[in-house]
Enzyme design. Structure first.
Site, PDB file in Angstrom:
ATOM      1  N   SER A 182       4.661   3.809  -5.043  1.00 26.97           N
ATOM      2  CA  SER A 182       4.214   5.184  -4.860  1.00 26.97           C
ATOM      3  C   SER A 182       2.697   5.227  -4.970  1.00 26.97           C
ATOM      4  CB  SER A 182       4.864   6.118  -5.890  1.00 26.97           C
ATOM      5  OG  SER A 182       4.462   5.802  -7.209  1.00 26.97           O
ATOM      6  N   ALA A 233       3.914   6.136   3.076  1.00 30.33           N
ATOM      7  CA  ALA A 233       3.626   5.144   4.100  1.00 30.33           C
ATOM      8  C   ALA A 233       4.798   4.199   4.281  1.00 30.33           C
ATOM      9  CB  ALA A 233       2.365   4.353   3.726  1.00 30.33           C
ATOM     10  N   PHE A 276       7.192   0.129   1.178  1.00 28.93           N
ATOM     11  CA  PHE A 276       7.261   1.583   1.335  1.00 28.93           C
ATOM     12  C   PHE A 276       6.506   2.262   0.203  1.00 28.93           C
ATOM     13  CE2 PHE A 276      11.616   1.742   3.738  1.00 28.93           C
ATOM     14  CZ  PHE A 276      11.025   1.063   4.792  1.00 28.93           C
ATOM     15  N   GLU A 277       5.731   3.259   0.541  1.00 30.63           N
ATOM     16  CA  GLU A 277       5.080   4.141  -0.436  1.00 30.63           C
ATOM     17  C   GLU A 277       5.776   5.492  -0.310  1.00 30.63           C
ATOM     18  OE1 GLU A 277       2.444   3.521  -2.485  1.00 30.63           O
ATOM     19  OE2 GLU A 277       1.742   1.551  -1.811  1.00 30.63           O
ATOM     20  N   ILE A 278       6.470   5.921  -1.373  1.00 24.83           N
ATOM     21  CA  ILE A 278       7.386   7.054  -1.234  1.00 24.83           C
ATOM     22  C   ILE A 278       6.823   8.384  -1.730  1.00 24.83           C
ATOM     23  CG2 ILE A 278       9.368   5.507  -1.371  1.00 24.83           C
ATOM     24  CD1 ILE A 278       9.818   6.555  -4.235  1.00 24.83           C
TER      25      ILE A 278
END
Length: 384
Positions: free
Chosen positions: A180, A184, A253-255
């Site tokens: 996080s 992205a 993944f950046e959530i």
């Protein structure tokens, strides 16, 4: 983690819980691995599509481990996603074998829970996402040791040693490292401003574009980590998974991220602070992962058990082998490979001991020769 253990206990037919421990130079760590297989107790010889997910690599990113719990709750059918047909879901999950690491950096998480809300490193100050061997140790001009300390050597940390072994033995088709700090969908590479060439790159990009359309409303950044974030990252897990483990589809993944938060308010920057946003993030990203579960095998084609990556590409360089390369697995080609684990640190230690003992032995040998010459009586050649 206690909730996850209880969840696994309630669903032994589909979930298993394993704890792996490691230690290096007085520092210990453990990692829990949860394995999902929908028909675990039934005999099923069909090849499975293997997915490896890691959450909580950075201590301050608490929301990522919450997402792991939510996904496991849905997999065990204690929670449900709206607009998801149960029959279709079961058909999808029948093909999958999923391993999840809900909290990779437990020691770092403890530091955060003790009050240091900005800590991202592990229990001895190493960034676990800079401790892998691909382009390890390179420092950019804006290098910050508090943020990016790569450790004393590749795989110096027990956590990365454990994750490497899990990845090598599991041999996944898809790897996702969940973080996080922003929103992205990244693919390799992190250490250079480019994406890979060939079919694999096209497949990854196609899947990310679909996820962005379905679940991010096209607000998520897409591309290589190194080309999209604005800085290069060296020694990352995803680059290692793609280049060395040869995972066909490797992602970061950046959530979640609050760009308006103060740099001093790390909790707000990396984690939702209200229940509405909290649930929205978990619902959206849970749905995204179940889309991956459905589309992943389709992206690689029906022959994913014999993926198009050539067998020879599974061989590694001698540097990787000596750096602790471990393979003890059935590869996706059906051939069993067993290679003795050799840790570079142990080899260096033994080599140094060998050199030291050789020098000491040589010194002792020379000393004895010297003493022998001095103690030898002088005999005159002329008879007195």
């Amino acid at each position: 983690m206690e909730e996850i253990k209880a969840l696994v206990f309630r669903h032994p037919d589909r979930l298993t819980f394993d704890t792996i421990k490691s230690r290096n130079k007085g520092y210990s760590a453990e990692i829990a691995v949860v394995t999902y297989c929908r028909r675990r107790q039934e005999t099923d010889d069909r090849p499975k599509f293997r997915i490896l997910l890691s959450f909580g690599q950075h201590g301050r990113e608490l929301i990522t481990s919450e997402l792991a719990l939510r996904i496991l709750s849905i997999l065990s059918k204690e929670q449900f996603l709206p607009n998801l047909d149960p029959a279709s879901l079961d058909h999808t999950l029948d093909k999958l074998l999923i391993k999840m690491v809900p909290m990779e950096n437990i020691n770092g998480r403890r530091i955060v829970e003790a009050g240091d809300l900005c800590e991202r490193r592990n229990g001895r100050g190493v960034d676990l996402n800079r401790n892998w061997s691909v382009d390890w140790g390179k420092k950019e001009k804006d290098y910050d040791p508090y943020e990016e300390n790569p450790g004393t050597a590749p795989f110096s940390e027990p956590e990365t040693q454990i994750m490497r072994k899990v990845a090598m033995s599991f041999d996944p088709h898809i790897w996702v490292n969940i973080h996080s700090g922003m929103e992205a969908l990244f693919m390799p590479y992190d250490h250079k401003n480019t994406t890979p060439d060939g079919v694999s790159s096209h497949q990854m990009k196609s899947l990310l574009e679909e996820l962005n359309h379905l679940h991010c409303q096209r607000r998520c950044m897409i591309g290589s980590g190194g080309g999209s974030v604005g800085y290069l990252a060296h020694g990352t897990a995803t680059d290692y998974m793609f280049d060395i483990v040869r995972v066909p589809m490797a992602f970061t993944f950046e959530i979640y991220g609050d760009g308006a938060a103060s740099s001093r308010d790390c909790f707000k920057m990396f984690n939702p602070t209200d229940f509405g946003t909290f649930n929205r993030v978990l619902n959206e990203w849970s749905a995204a992962f179940f889309t991956i579960f459905k589309l992943g095998p389709n992206q690689l084609g029906e022959n994913y058990s014999k993926t198009s990556v050539p067998t020879l590409d599974k061989w590694v360089s001698i540097d990787e082998y000596l750096d602790g390369y471990l393979v003890e697995r059935s590869s996706r080609y059906g051939k069993k490979m067993e290679v003795l684990e050799l840790g570079m640190q142990e080899i260096r230690t033994y080599f140094r001991l060998f050199l030291l003992s050789s020098v000491l032995l040589l010194f002792m040998f020379c000393s004895r020769i010297s003493k022998g010459k001095c103690a030898r009586p002088i005999v005159s050649a002329i008879a007195l």
